[in-house]
Motif scaffolding. Structure first.
Motif, PDB file in Angstrom:
ATOM      1  N   ILE A 223      -3.788 -21.190  72.784  1.00  9.23           N
ATOM      2  CA  ILE A 223      -2.929 -21.672  73.882  1.00  9.23           C
ATOM      3  C   ILE A 223      -3.130 -23.168  74.097  1.00  9.23           C
ATOM      4  O   ILE A 223      -2.167 -23.921  74.304  1.00  9.23           O
ATOM      5  CB  ILE A 223      -3.222 -20.882  75.176  1.00  9.23           C
ATOM      6  N   GLN A 224      -4.389 -23.652  74.041  1.00  9.89           N
ATOM      7  CA  GLN A 224      -4.647 -25.079  74.200  1.00  9.89           C
ATOM      8  C   GLN A 224      -3.990 -25.892  73.090  1.00  9.89           C
ATOM      9  O   GLN A 224      -3.517 -27.012  73.326  1.00  9.89           O
ATOM     10  CB  GLN A 224      -6.164 -25.343  74.217  1.00  9.89           C
ATOM     11  N   THR A 225      -3.928 -25.326  71.877  1.00 11.19           N
ATOM     12  CA  THR A 225      -3.267 -26.013  70.766  1.00 11.19           C
ATOM     13  C   THR A 225      -1.779 -26.192  71.049  1.00 11.19           C
ATOM     14  O   THR A 225      -1.208 -27.263  70.798  1.00 11.19           O
ATOM     15  CB  THR A 225      -3.458 -25.213  69.466  1.00 11.19           C
ATOM     16  N   LEU A 226      -1.151 -25.157  71.588  1.00  9.03           N
ATOM     17  CA  LEU A 226       0.277 -25.259  71.925  1.00  9.03           C
ATOM     18  C   LEU A 226       0.523 -26.236  73.071  1.00  9.03           C
ATOM     19  O   LEU A 226       1.514 -26.974  73.070  1.00  9.03           O
ATOM     20  CB  LEU A 226       0.820 -23.874  72.303  1.00  9.03           C
TER      21      LEU A 226
ATOM     22  N   LEU B  23       7.623 -27.870  75.710  1.00 15.21           N
ATOM     23  CA  LEU B  23       7.438 -27.005  76.880  1.00 15.21           C
ATOM     24  C   LEU B  23       7.718 -27.829  78.130  1.00 15.21           C
ATOM     25  O   LEU B  23       7.348 -29.005  78.220  1.00 15.21           O
ATOM     26  CB  LEU B  23       6.008 -26.467  76.948  1.00 15.21           C
ATOM     27  N   SER B  24       8.373 -27.213  79.104  1.00 13.47           N
ATOM     28  CA  SER B  24       8.601 -27.901  80.366  1.00 13.47           C
ATOM     29  C   SER B  24       7.280 -28.036  81.126  1.00 13.47           C
ATOM     30  O   SER B  24       6.323 -27.303  80.869  1.00 13.47           O
ATOM     31  CB  SER B  24       9.615 -27.135  81.217  1.00 13.47           C
ATOM     32  N   GLU B  25       7.249 -28.983  82.066  1.00 13.73           N
ATOM     33  CA  GLU B  25       6.029 -29.193  82.852  1.00 13.73           C
ATOM     34  C   GLU B  25       5.671 -27.948  83.662  1.00 13.73           C
ATOM     35  O   GLU B  25       4.501 -27.611  83.821  1.00 13.73           O
ATOM     36  CB  GLU B  25       6.214 -30.394  83.791  1.00 13.73           C
TER      37      GLU B  25
ATOM     38  N   THR C 161      -1.187 -28.897  73.862  1.00 18.71           N
ATOM     39  CA  THR C 161      -1.457 -30.301  73.521  1.00 18.71           C
ATOM     40  C   THR C 161      -0.616 -30.806  72.357  1.00 18.71           C
ATOM     41  O   THR C 161      -0.663 -32.002  72.051  1.00 18.71           O
ATOM     42  CB  THR C 161      -2.946 -30.471  73.171  1.00 18.71           C
ATOM     43  N   ASN C 162       0.160 -29.936  71.724  1.00 24.15           N
ATOM     44  CA  ASN C 162       0.957 -30.357  70.569  1.00 24.15           C
ATOM     45  C   ASN C 162       2.289 -30.946  71.022  1.00 24.15           C
ATOM     46  O   ASN C 162       3.007 -30.339  71.822  1.00 24.15           O
ATOM     47  CB  ASN C 162       1.196 -29.157  69.636  1.00 24.15           C
TER      48      ASN C 162
END
Length: 594
Positions: free
Chosen positions: A161-164, A172-174, A166-167
């Motif tokens: 999830i952290q990878t997604l 992704l919306s805020e 920070t990529n």
């Protein structure tokens, strides 16, 4: 199309708490599934010759909604398992846990089928699906109380999830990012903490670093197992998942320098007490707070927000640990919980002092503002704001005195009592200033006297406080200033008293026991009353009513301007004789009548 990540977000935003919530959520997924099957024309009827519709890769490539069917099926079974857990929470048993695990296992089967249908070129969708699968597997192990296996799977989910998040290529919306961050902190991190505590895993790294280390160790173990058993699907999925994350972000499993520094803080000392820091999240919060204190400008009120937030984060974690340990009625935890309480007191001590320092800085700013105010009304209003701030300060000092272990530490307790007395005297002094501005010198004098007594009775500090914002030098200066203010107030109150006496209507001739006060002309004019005047005397109206009864006809004449002559002695005697004659001649021949 619904993706695994969007379903995770839906869980967090829907507000699932009770069994009825999960049932409604499951029914919602069922309805969505029926509509989707109808739209794709693959709905089936329950007949004797029923066969489920098979979905191939060609179907998915032609329409991605075919893949959504598996996600909805998995989510429906997950909701069913949560509903069952909510109903069976009060009466736990191995058979009931097996029922919950069976629902989760069926959900995982659907996700595995979806993974086989996803094109490998679609890395982000594949990664989301792997995250969903590993999360289900971690939940299965957690419900089965196999915490040693739940930890690495939760770790893999967290890193994914952290990878997604920070990529930059994955959009992704805020709002979605915030929802996922909440999901990680409330679900994944909490599960990792509980599992680590249950298995006694030493948490010398924070959750982020711990998850990376656990994931790396699990990957190495999977590779060694894969060499022996290449057909093991679980091992193959772990290796594929790990390689997929590294292909998207090569630094995803690297432990940062700040995370390594947290592992170096293994012990804290508060007064004469020492405690081991076995929770890296608490260590990281303490280090972060200390660093902010060193780098921040502590003459700026806004600088304290980040410092207080860092300390508060560590306090929240340690309080959760204490509650968790106290729930475990095991004697072996007594030494552990004692150390947790020391850490909690240490953090609370620093939080309260930083809060004191911030509030005192605000008071100083109001005092500077007071000098520029000209109107007495504005000055009194400003004093009201300062008094409210002193109330907040006194709440903090009261909490400091009530911290565990403070009452037994005599030096610290006496120093904190002095600090409390100092702020009490400052508050009373501020109230006295308000009365002085409003012209009530007598009340102001009484308040200044109380404030001065508090300072004179205070003992010298024997303990150095954090931030050194209060020292013996400040205390002595405050005592001296209070004494000077008391003398000045006493003089002003005495002048006001004498002036009020001199301006009264009493004269020196009537006050022979007191020395006259005032200028020569004032004294000369107040020696005695040389022009006495008749002053009206207050009287009750009833006296006039009584007097009216004694008035005769002569006094009721309409001509009030004519003088009234007093009757002579002869006329008085004649009138008396006539009245006696009249009184004897009553009735017929004096025999009857009145």
């Amino acid at each position: 199309m619904s993706t695994p990540l969007s379903l995770l977000q839906a869980r967090n935003t829907t507000g699932l708490h009770t069994s009825s919530d999960f049932r409604d959520y499951r029914d919602h997924q069922t309805r969505r599934l029926e509509r989707l099957r109808k739209a794709l024309k693959i709905q089936t009827r329950h007949t004797k010759n029923y066969k489920p519709k098979t979905i191939s890769k060609e179907n998915v490539q032609s329409d991605s909604r075919y893949l959504e069917i598996f996600f909805l099926l998995a989510e429906r079974d997950w909701a069913h398992s949560r509903e069952a857990k909510s109903l069976l929470e009060s009466n736990d048993s191995s058979s009931k846990r097996k029922y919950i695990v069976s629902k989760l296992s069926r959900s995982k089967i659907y996700i595995k089928q979806a993974i086989d249908l996803i094109d490998e070129s679609d890395k982000f969708l594949l990664l989301q699906t792997y995250i969903f699968e590993n999360l289900l597997q971690a939940t299965i192990y957690f419900e089965s109380k196999r915490f040693n296996l739940a930890i690495p799977y939760y770790s893999l989910v967290r890193v994914g999830i952290q990878t997604l998040l920070t990529n930059n290529e994955f959009t992704l919306s805020e709002e979605s990012k915030d929802t996922l961050k909440d999901f990680v902190s409330t679900e994944i991190d909490e599960a990792l903490r509980i599992a680590s505590f249950k298995k006694g895993v030493s948490r010398t790294l924070n959750v982020s670093a711990l998850s990376k280390k656990q994931a790396i160790d699990f990957y190495e173990q999977a590779k060694s197992t894969h060499v022996k058993d290449e057909k093991n699907s679980k091992v193959t999925h772990i290796i594929t998942y790990y390689d997929l994350i590294e292909s998207i972000d090569p630094d995803a499993f690297n432990i940062g320098q700040s995370e390594q520094e947290a592992s170096n803080l293994t012990e804290i000392t508060w007064r004469n007490h020492k405690a081991n820091l076995d929770d890296a999240d608490v260590a990281r919060s303490i280090l972060n707070a200390r660093k902010l204190e060193e780098d921040s400008d502590l003459t700026n009120v806004l600088s304290f927000d980040g410092i207080l937030a860092a300390w508060q984060e560590g306090l929240d974690i340690i309080k959760d640990d204490i509650e968790r340990i106290e729930a475990e009625t095991v004697a072996t935890h007594e030494s552990n919980i004692q150390q947790k309480h020391i850490i909690s007191t240490y953090i609370s001590y620093n939080i309260l002092f930083r809060r004191l320092q911030r509030d005192y800085l605000l008071i100083s700013q109001h005092s500077e503002r007071q000098k520029n105010l000209k109107s007495a009304i504005n000055k009194v209003e400003n004093f009201r704001d300062v008094i409210r701030l002193y109330d907040t300060v006194l709440q903090s000092t009261s909490q400091l005195l009530e911290l565990p272990g403070v009452s037994k530490d005599h030096d610290l307790f006496d120093s904190l009592t002095t600090l409390d007395s100092f702020f009490k005297s400052q508050k009373i002094d501020c109230i006295g200033e308000s009365y002085d501005l409003s012209g009530d010198k007598k009340t102001a004098l009484a308040l200044f006297k109380t404030a001065n007594d508090l300072l004179k009775e205070s003992q010298a500090l024997t303990v150095e406080f954090p931030g050194s914002f209060f020292t013996n030098e400040i205390l002595s200066r405050a005592t001296e200033s209070s004494s000077n203010k008391l003398v000045r107030s006493h003089a002003l109150a005495d002048i006001e008293h004498r002036t009020s006496q001199s301006s009264s209507r009493s004269y020196i001739a009537n006050k022979i026991n007191s020395f006259p006060f005032g200028s020569d002309s004032d004294i000369a004019s107040k020696i005695a009353d040389f022009n006495p005047k008749i002053s009206p005397v207050s009287i009750k109206p009833v006296f006039f009513d009584i007097a009216f009864n004694y008035l005769n006809g002569e006094y009721s004449s309409t001509n009030t301007s004519e003088p009234i002559n007093e009757p002579s002695m002869e006329s008085k005697n004649n009138s008396e004789a006539e009245s006696e004659t009249k009184s004897t001649k009553r009735g017929f021949l004096g025999l009857w009548g009145r």
